[in-house]
Design a protein around this motif. Structure first.
Motif, PDB file in Angstrom:
ATOM      1  N   LYS A 238      80.504  76.332  69.775  1.00 43.16           N
ATOM      2  CA  LYS A 238      79.452  75.871  68.879  1.00 43.16           C
ATOM      3  C   LYS A 238      80.031  75.748  67.471  1.00 43.16           C
ATOM      4  O   LYS A 238      80.711  76.628  66.988  1.00 43.16           O
ATOM      5  CB  LYS A 238      78.293  76.866  68.891  1.00 43.16           C
TER       6      LYS A 238
ATOM      7  N   GLN B  77      80.224  75.835  63.574  1.00 41.38           N
ATOM      8  CA  GLN B  77      79.609  76.537  62.453  1.00 41.38           C
ATOM      9  C   GLN B  77      79.142  75.513  61.426  1.00 41.38           C
ATOM     10  O   GLN B  77      79.849  74.558  61.149  1.00 41.38           O
ATOM     11  CB  GLN B  77      80.628  77.444  61.765  1.00 41.38           C
ATOM     12  N   PRO B  78      77.969  75.713  60.826  1.00 35.56           N
ATOM     13  CA  PRO B  78      77.562  74.810  59.745  1.00 35.56           C
ATOM     14  C   PRO B  78      78.493  75.007  58.542  1.00 35.56           C
ATOM     15  O   PRO B  78      79.029  76.096  58.332  1.00 35.56           O
ATOM     16  CB  PRO B  78      76.132  75.250  59.430  1.00 35.56           C
TER      17      PRO B  78
ATOM     18  N   GLU C  99      82.769  77.263  55.798  1.00 39.93           N
ATOM     19  CA  GLU C  99      81.812  77.607  56.851  1.00 39.93           C
ATOM     20  C   GLU C  99      80.742  78.546  56.310  1.00 39.93           C
ATOM     21  O   GLU C  99      81.014  79.403  55.477  1.00 39.93           O
ATOM     22  CB  GLU C  99      82.530  78.263  58.033  1.00 39.93           C
TER      23      GLU C  99
ATOM     24  N   GLU D 231      75.397  81.570  59.939  1.00 35.01           N
ATOM     25  CA  GLU D 231      74.002  81.228  60.241  1.00 35.01           C
ATOM     26  C   GLU D 231      73.122  82.455  60.142  1.00 35.01           C
ATOM     27  O   GLU D 231      73.492  83.536  60.571  1.00 35.01           O
ATOM     28  CB  GLU D 231      73.897  80.637  61.644  1.00 35.01           C
ATOM     29  N   SER D 232      71.954  82.257  59.579  1.00 35.69           N
ATOM     30  CA  SER D 232      70.961  83.313  59.486  1.00 35.69           C
ATOM     31  C   SER D 232      70.063  83.227  60.715  1.00 35.69           C
ATOM     32  O   SER D 232      69.691  82.127  61.132  1.00 35.69           O
ATOM     33  CB  SER D 232      70.138  83.131  58.216  1.00 35.69           C
TER      34      SER D 232
ATOM     35  N   ARG E 148      67.918  76.614  57.540  1.00 32.97           N
ATOM     36  CA  ARG E 148      69.377  76.566  57.525  1.00 32.97           C
ATOM     37  C   ARG E 148      69.865  76.335  56.103  1.00 32.97           C
ATOM     38  O   ARG E 148      69.313  75.535  55.361  1.00 32.97           O
ATOM     39  CB  ARG E 148      69.889  75.442  58.411  1.00 32.97           C
ATOM     40  N   LYS E 149      70.946  77.026  55.748  1.00 32.75           N
ATOM     41  CA  LYS E 149      71.522  76.872  54.424  1.00 32.75           C
ATOM     42  C   LYS E 149      72.327  75.578  54.351  1.00 32.75           C
ATOM     43  O   LYS E 149      72.988  75.191  55.306  1.00 32.75           O
ATOM     44  CB  LYS E 149      72.450  78.042  54.099  1.00 32.75           C
TER      45      LYS E 149
ATOM     46  N   CYS F 155      77.078  77.279  50.544  1.00 35.66           N
ATOM     47  CA  CYS F 155      77.583  78.628  50.789  1.00 35.66           C
ATOM     48  C   CYS F 155      77.278  79.577  49.639  1.00 35.66           C
ATOM     49  O   CYS F 155      77.290  80.794  49.816  1.00 35.66           O
ATOM     50  CB  CYS F 155      79.097  78.591  51.057  1.00 35.66           C
TER      51      CYS F 155
END
Length: 108
Positions: free
Chosen positions: A4, A6-7, A15, A18-19, A24-25, A28
């Motif tokens: 998967k 990472q955002p 990167e 994730e919370s 979604r952030k 950073c």
């Protein structure tokens, strides 16, 4: 099967963890959020779209160099594969390709 993804920060490309809850952030840090805001503000009233990505000339040069390296490495892998290279010969090339692509993603 790939892992998967990472955002990443929309400003610096780092990167973002994730919370488990909430929205979604996009950034950073507050500093990256501020830089993105300043860029959006600086293009207001111009013909440059707010969604435009603005790169420093040295970053454009770095991106071109990395893209050339990426293409050359992909061609090397294709040639090795056609010539019947074994997995242990192809795997390091593929890992290098992945690393190069990740480095390329970080250019901002």
């Amino acid at each position: 099967m790939s892992a998967k993804r990472q955002p990443t920060c929309q400003w610096c490309g780092k990167e973002i963890a994730e919370s488990p809850r909430g929205r979604r952030k996009k950034y950073c840090s507050q500093a990256c959020r501020q830089r993105a805001y300043e860029q959006r503000l600086s293009v207001q009233g111009t013909e440059i779209p707010a969604s435009a990505v603005i790169l420093r000339p040295e970053n454009v040069d770095a991106m071109r160099d990395k893209l050339f390296e990426l293409r050359c490495l992909a061609e090397d892998i294709a040639t090795a594969s056609k010539e019947g290279a074994r997995f242990d010969e192809l795997d390091p090339l593929c890992q290098e390709l992945i690393t190069l692509a990740r480095d390329l993603e970080k250019i901002r």
